[in-house]
Scaffold this active site. Structure first.
Site, PDB file in Angstrom:
ATOM      1  N   ARG A 149       0.781  -1.241   0.000  1.00  0.00           N
ATOM      2  CA  ARG A 149       0.000   0.000   0.000  1.00  0.00           C
ATOM      3  C   ARG A 149       0.811   1.289   0.000  1.00  0.00           C
ATOM      4  NH1 ARG A 149      -5.021   0.375   3.614  1.00  0.00           N
ATOM      5  NH2 ARG A 149      -3.501   0.424   5.268  1.00  0.00           N
ATOM      6  N   ASP A 150       2.140   1.217  -0.124  1.00  0.00           N
ATOM      7  CA  ASP A 150       2.932   2.443  -0.214  1.00  0.00           C
ATOM      8  C   ASP A 150       4.206   2.215  -1.028  1.00  0.00           C
ATOM      9  OD1 ASP A 150       3.315   5.164   0.192  1.00  0.00           O
ATOM     10  OD2 ASP A 150       4.393   4.884   2.083  1.00  0.00           O
ATOM     11  N   ILE A 151       4.047   1.560  -2.175  1.00  0.00           N
ATOM     12  CA  ILE A 151       5.204   1.346  -3.050  1.00  0.00           C
ATOM     13  C   ILE A 151       5.551   2.666  -3.720  1.00  0.00           C
ATOM     14  CG2 ILE A 151       6.026   0.179  -5.135  1.00  0.00           C
ATOM     15  CD1 ILE A 151       4.310  -2.212  -4.307  1.00  0.00           C
TER      16      ILE A 151
ATOM     17  N   THR B 158       0.949   7.261  -0.694  1.00  0.00           N
ATOM     18  CA  THR B 158       1.578   8.533  -1.022  1.00  0.00           C
ATOM     19  C   THR B 158       0.936   9.108  -2.278  1.00  0.00           C
ATOM     20  OG1 THR B 158       3.646   7.779  -0.047  1.00  0.00           O
ATOM     21  CG2 THR B 158       3.786   9.640  -1.581  1.00  0.00           C
TER      22      THR B 158
END
Length: 131
Positions: free
Chosen positions: A4-6, A48
């Site tokens: 969920r935040d690559i 992000t």
């Protein structure tokens, strides 16, 4: 597991240039996806800006495709040398028609020296991950 935040700062390279995902603070186990569900739902958007899948942003539904979208944007950032939002805007024409060489050249970072014959297949991967 759904990261969920690559994004580029969360991808670390070892001495052999093998990539490792870091910062798993937003990661969720996805046992429900193994039980036949197609997605998970949340009211609390995580990630992000610029790397968040529009489907996830609009519906709160996330799945493996959420991370795939972020990986595509990450690759596009590497190709273009631009911030995520700017990279996706700059690459719109190239992703629409990968045979349009001027659009491909506009999408990639000229200072990095990406040859079109290398950039075009990488943009195909980005297209597959983000659309």
């Amino acid at each position: 597991m759904l990261h969920r935040d690559i994004k580029p700062p969360n991808i670390l390279l070892d001495a052999a240039l093998n990539a490792k995902l870091a910062d798993v603070g937003l990661a969720k186990q996805a046992h429900a996806l193994q039980e036949g569900r197609t997605h998970l739902t949340t009211r609390n958007l995580a990630g992000t800006v610029g790397y968040i899948d529009p489907l996830y942003a609009n519906s709160g539904h996330y799945s493996q495709t959420t991370d795939a979208y972020a990986m595509g944007v990450t690759l596009l950032v590497a190709l273009s040398g631009r911030r995520a939002q700017d990279a996706t805007e700059a690459a719109d024409d190239a992703l629409e028609d990968l045979e349009d060489t001027p659009a491909v050249l506009q999408a990639i970072d000229q200072r990095a020296g990406w040859p079109v014959v290398v950039a075009r297949p990488l943009l195909r991967v980005v297209k597959g991950l983000t659309q």
